[in-house]
Enzyme design. Structure first.
Site, PDB file in Angstrom:
ATOM      1  N   ARG A  88      -1.448  -4.342   3.907  1.00  0.00           N
ATOM      2  CA  ARG A  88      -1.102  -3.404   4.971  1.00  0.00           C
ATOM      3  C   ARG A  88       0.255  -3.727   5.576  1.00  0.00           C
ATOM      4  O   ARG A  88       0.943  -2.859   6.095  1.00  0.00           O
ATOM      5  CB  ARG A  88      -2.163  -3.489   6.071  1.00  0.00           C
ATOM      6  CG  ARG A  88      -1.775  -2.780   7.350  1.00  0.00           C
ATOM      7  CD  ARG A  88      -2.872  -2.816   8.392  1.00  0.00           C
ATOM      8  NE  ARG A  88      -2.555  -1.898   9.471  1.00  0.00           N
ATOM      9  CZ  ARG A  88      -2.041  -2.291  10.633  1.00  0.00           C
ATOM     10  NH1 ARG A  88      -1.828  -3.559  10.883  1.00  0.00           N
ATOM     11  NH2 ARG A  88      -1.762  -1.399  11.577  1.00  0.00           N
TER      12      ARG A  88
ATOM     13  N   ARG B 107       0.842  -1.207   0.000  1.00  0.00           N
ATOM     14  CA  ARG B 107       0.000   0.000   0.000  1.00  0.00           C
ATOM     15  C   ARG B 107       0.869   1.247   0.000  1.00  0.00           C
ATOM     16  O   ARG B 107       0.544   2.271  -0.573  1.00  0.00           O
ATOM     17  CB  ARG B 107      -0.946   0.029   1.207  1.00  0.00           C
ATOM     18  CG  ARG B 107      -0.224   0.077   2.529  1.00  0.00           C
ATOM     19  CD  ARG B 107      -1.142   0.391   3.695  1.00  0.00           C
ATOM     20  NE  ARG B 107      -0.478   0.103   4.959  1.00  0.00           N
ATOM     21  CZ  ARG B 107      -0.701   0.736   6.092  1.00  0.00           C
ATOM     22  NH1 ARG B 107      -1.594   1.691   6.160  1.00  0.00           N
ATOM     23  NH2 ARG B 107      -0.061   0.414   7.197  1.00  0.00           N
TER      24      ARG B 107
ATOM     25  N   PHE C 213     -14.284  -2.910   1.622  1.00  0.00           N
ATOM     26  CA  PHE C 213     -15.328  -1.956   1.242  1.00  0.00           C
ATOM     27  C   PHE C 213     -15.337  -1.699  -0.271  1.00  0.00           C
ATOM     28  O   PHE C 213     -16.386  -1.450  -0.850  1.00  0.00           O
ATOM     29  CB  PHE C 213     -15.168  -0.667   2.039  1.00  0.00           C
ATOM     30  CG  PHE C 213     -14.956  -0.911   3.511  1.00  0.00           C
ATOM     31  CD1 PHE C 213     -15.805  -1.777   4.203  1.00  0.00           C
ATOM     32  CD2 PHE C 213     -13.899  -0.353   4.194  1.00  0.00           C
ATOM     33  CE1 PHE C 213     -15.606  -2.048   5.550  1.00  0.00           C
ATOM     34  CE2 PHE C 213     -13.688  -0.619   5.545  1.00  0.00           C
ATOM     35  CZ  PHE C 213     -14.545  -1.465   6.229  1.00  0.00           C
TER      36      PHE C 213
ATOM     37  N   GLU D 276     -18.577   4.335  -0.020  1.00  0.00           N
ATOM     38  CA  GLU D 276     -17.812   3.621  -1.035  1.00  0.00           C
ATOM     39  C   GLU D 276     -18.628   3.313  -2.281  1.00  0.00           C
ATOM     40  O   GLU D 276     -18.103   3.332  -3.402  1.00  0.00           O
ATOM     41  CB  GLU D 276     -17.259   2.314  -0.446  1.00  0.00           C
ATOM     42  CG  GLU D 276     -16.310   2.513   0.746  1.00  0.00           C
ATOM     43  CD  GLU D 276     -17.009   2.779   2.073  1.00  0.00           C
ATOM     44  OE1 GLU D 276     -18.258   2.691   2.133  1.00  0.00           O
ATOM     45  OE2 GLU D 276     -16.315   3.071   3.063  1.00  0.00           O
TER      46      GLU D 276
ATOM     47  N   HIS E 152      -5.291  -3.148   2.391  1.00  0.00           N
ATOM     48  CA  HIS E 152      -5.694  -3.879   3.602  1.00  0.00           C
ATOM     49  C   HIS E 152      -6.448  -5.165   3.268  1.00  0.00           C
ATOM     50  O   HIS E 152      -7.449  -5.502   3.889  1.00  0.00           O
ATOM     51  CB  HIS E 152      -6.531  -3.006   4.531  1.00  0.00           C
ATOM     52  CG  HIS E 152      -5.769  -1.847   5.108  1.00  0.00           C
ATOM     53  ND1 HIS E 152      -5.220  -0.855   4.318  1.00  0.00           N
ATOM     54  CD2 HIS E 152      -5.448  -1.527   6.386  1.00  0.00           C
ATOM     55  CE1 HIS E 152      -4.604   0.029   5.094  1.00  0.00           C
ATOM     56  NE2 HIS E 152      -4.721  -0.352   6.345  1.00  0.00           N
TER      57      HIS E 152
ATOM     58  N   ASP F 129      -7.453  -5.269  13.595  1.00  0.00           N
ATOM     59  CA  ASP F 129      -8.807  -4.791  13.286  1.00  0.00           C
ATOM     60  C   ASP F 129      -9.802  -5.945  13.195  1.00  0.00           C
ATOM     61  O   ASP F 129     -11.003  -5.769  13.402  1.00  0.00           O
ATOM     62  CB  ASP F 129      -8.833  -3.992  11.979  1.00  0.00           C
ATOM     63  CG  ASP F 129      -8.646  -2.491  12.223  1.00  0.00           C
ATOM     64  OD1 ASP F 129      -8.581  -2.086  13.398  1.00  0.00           O
ATOM     65  OD2 ASP F 129      -8.573  -1.744  11.240  1.00  0.00           O
TER      66      ASP F 129
END
Ligand SMILES: Cc1ncc(C[n+]2csc(CCOP(=O)(O)OP(=O)(O)O)c2C)c(N)n1
Ligand SMILES: [Mg+2]
Lengths: 314, 275
Positions: A166, A10, A82, A57, A108, A116
């Site tokens: 990530r 990323r 998303f 999104e 991610h 998360d």
């Protein structure tokens, strides 16, 4: 041996947008995650070409479609969950069906999101994006490839889904000589007994597995499949014909992703054992990344186990 | 509000804040800002407003809370532990692979969590479903949903608002945590979702304003929501992101980062001193 440098793909994505923003005319959209997806790096340099869509999104994807339909190139970014999950139908109907020139930068992806947890650990995106006709689905294995993919995507006409991570992973490709080609695997290690086909950060894990196997006298070929759709059919068939056994490795559900794509090619052309390493049809969970990789079997040891098994099935 | 209740709520809110910081500090990750902004709301909900039973977390006739802004789970976990739904010791295992305390709310393994959330915009709709089910059951149980101000940028929030009003879900109460910040900056700079009051009014909701950090203001607001018949209520709770920790207050950078040891010690000292 020189220290291997690690970087999250990323990070390379954000840097590449900022770098190529000078040379090419494109716009970047994000959905309140610019700091995390790293499109913020582009935003800093080209604020007038960056548009935050907020936490919306679905709207962002159809807006991107409208921008593309007007002749401009939009990159649209969010977390993979998303971008491919929440906005699936917008991507399918607004972007995929009209075959619009939208570049989706999904970060991610996979369980290496870590703490998360499951709501954010997308393990389904390769599967759903792969089922959209005309969608190119790409997952770079390191920062060098991520940068190359971004420049390639700018110059390619059509919808592209780019999957970034990530978690920092080793930089293994050579920046000066590496060139990304759609539908083309990259062979990283020669071998004759089995082929390990990896994608994303699992490529470096597959290389570690090949070293483990070499210690036992097993010769494993290692291939990087960044282009998941279109898949490099010729190279997959060659792996089946020349090594007679294949193990795939991906940070995704074993259903529908790289393993499925490879198995589809093998069964139709040159049947041989294909064993899949990936998340075995379960949701992710919170935890530190190394602990999760171990718990979900995304390890060199597991790839080596599967390789031995695949060879025994020949 | 009597002095004893006020004292109890202040104490509980402080303990929630301490629990939030303990977990996020131990995990070295998590979302302190939006957890601290709802600490007083959660204290009021769980100690005054809601009918729940820690000994029987799945009791069918309980009131429900959906934390639609599921990234602020640490605050919900802290109040649930405080109420005795599970041991307080668990809080320091937040986000670890051997704990049921997931980074975002997960209903199957965490006692007291009524809905799995974390992907913004989904929880509010689930709350509508719960309120509708209570109506079908002819049950007096009530449903509360805490929604982020950034979260209201999701179109689904307004789909849920339309649904709730259409079906006259007066047993449903949203609490809008109006802390003014999201990840990329101020809500009004990122993509302006305001004015919330006029929007909810236009969707035929009963709109109530409150100070999210004043228990008497919250008491009035929740009473007004309960008294309203025939349509859903939203409490627009004016809050401070990071409330209670001076260096976190109104700082967008504290949305999703954990305090280091020194910052943690200072934060704990400030909260303890506030009592
Ligand atoms: C659908 C979806 N998109 C993006 C995110 C990433 N995300 C987590 S928190 C957040 C900002 C939320 O802002 P707000 O609702 O105002 O919450 P608060 O300020 O109370 O923390 C975002 C974009 C998410 N969790 N879900
Ligand atoms: Mg907010």
């Amino acid at each position: 041996m020189a220290d291997i440098i690690k970087q999250a793909t990323r990070e390379a994505y954000g840097n590449a947008l900022a770098e190529f923003g000078e040379k090419y005319d494109f716009v970047v959209l994000d959905a309140d995650l610019a700091a995390a997806t790293k499109t913020g790096t582009f935003k800093k340099k080209f604020p007038e070409r960056f548009f935050d869509c907020g936490i919306a999104e679905g709207n962002m994807m159809s807006v991107a479609a409208g921008i593309a339909a007007s002749g401009r190139i939009p990159f649209a970014s969010s977390f993979a969950m998303f971008a491919a999950g929440r906005a699936f139908e917008q991507v399918r109907n607004s972007i995929g069906y009209p075959h619009l020139n939208v570049k989706i930068g999904a970060t991610h992806a996979g369980i290496t999101v870590g703490e998360d947890g499951a709501t954010h650990q997308c393990l389904e995106d390769l599967a759903v994006m792969r089922t959209i006709p005309g969608m190119a689905v790409i997952q770079p294995m390191d920062s060098v490839e991520a940068r190359a993919v971004v420049e390639w995507a700018i110059n390619y006409y059509g919808p592209v889904y780019m999957r970034f991570g990530r978690f920092a992973c080793p930089i293994l490709l050579d920046r000066d000589s590496y060139k990304f080609e759609l539908g083309r695997n990259v062979r990283l290690r020669e071998g004759t007994d089995v082929t390990l086909i990896g994608t994303g950060l699992m490529v470096s894990v597959a290389l570690d597995a090949a070293k483990l196997l070499a210690g036992e006298g097993i010769s494993a070929r290692v291939v990087n499949a960044a282009s998941i759709k279109p898949i490099d059919e010729a190279d997959v068939i060659a792996a089946a014909a020349e090594t007679g056994a294949i193990v795939t490795a991906e940070e995704h559900n074993i259903i529908g992703g790289l393993g499925s794509a490879v198995a589809e090619v093998v069964t139709a052309n040159r049947p041989c054992p294909v064993l899949r390493v990936g998340v075995e049809d379960r949701f992710g969970k919170s935890g530190k990344v190394p602990v999760l990789l171990e718990e979900f079997g995304l390890t060199a040891a597991n790839i080596a186990d599967k390789a031995r098994k695949a060879i025994s099935m020949k | 509000m009597d002095q004893a209740t006020l004292k109890l709520l202040k104490e509980k809110a402080a303990n929630i804040r301490l629990g939030v910081l303990e977990g996020i500090h131990a995990a070295s990750s998590g979302h302190p800002g939006g957890s601290l902004s709802i600490a007083d709301i959660l204290a009021y909900l769980y100690y005054v407003e809601m009918n729940v039973n820690p000994a029987d977390p799945r009791w069918q006739e309980r009131d429900r809370l959906v934390l639609s802004k599921g990234h602020t789970a640490p605050a919900l976990y802290a109040v649930l532990a405080e109420k005795g739904f599970f041991p307080k010791d668990e809080l320091k295992k937040l986000r670890q692979a051997d704990s049921f305390l997931q980074g975002h709310c997960e209903m199957k393994h965490t006692p007291g969590v009524d809905m799995t959330t974390g992907s913004l915009g989904l929880g509010v709709s689930a709350a509508c479903g719960m309120a509708l089910a209570a109506k079908l059951d002819k049950s007096p149980r009530r449903v509360y949903a805490i929604v982020g101000d950034g979260e209201t940028e999701e179109g689904q929030v307004w789909e849920s608002a339309m649904f709730a009003a259409h079906y006259g879900l007066d047993n449903l109460c949203f609490i809008l945590d109006l802390n003014g910040l999201q990840i990329d900056g101020k809500i009004t700079d990122v993509i302006d979702p305001t004015p919330h009051d006029k929007k909810f009014e236009a969707f035929n909701w009963n709109v109530i304003e409150a100070d999210a950090h004043d228990f008497e203001s919250l008491e009035k607001a929740f009473a007004a929501a309960r008294a309203c018949k025939g349509r859903p209520s939203v409490i627009i709770a004016h809050s401070v992101k990071g409330k209670g920790v001076s260096f976190m207050e109104n700082q967008v950078g504290w949305h999703g980062s954990a305090p280091n040891d020194e910052q943690y010690a200072q934060a704990v000292a400030e909260i303890k001193a506030s009592l």
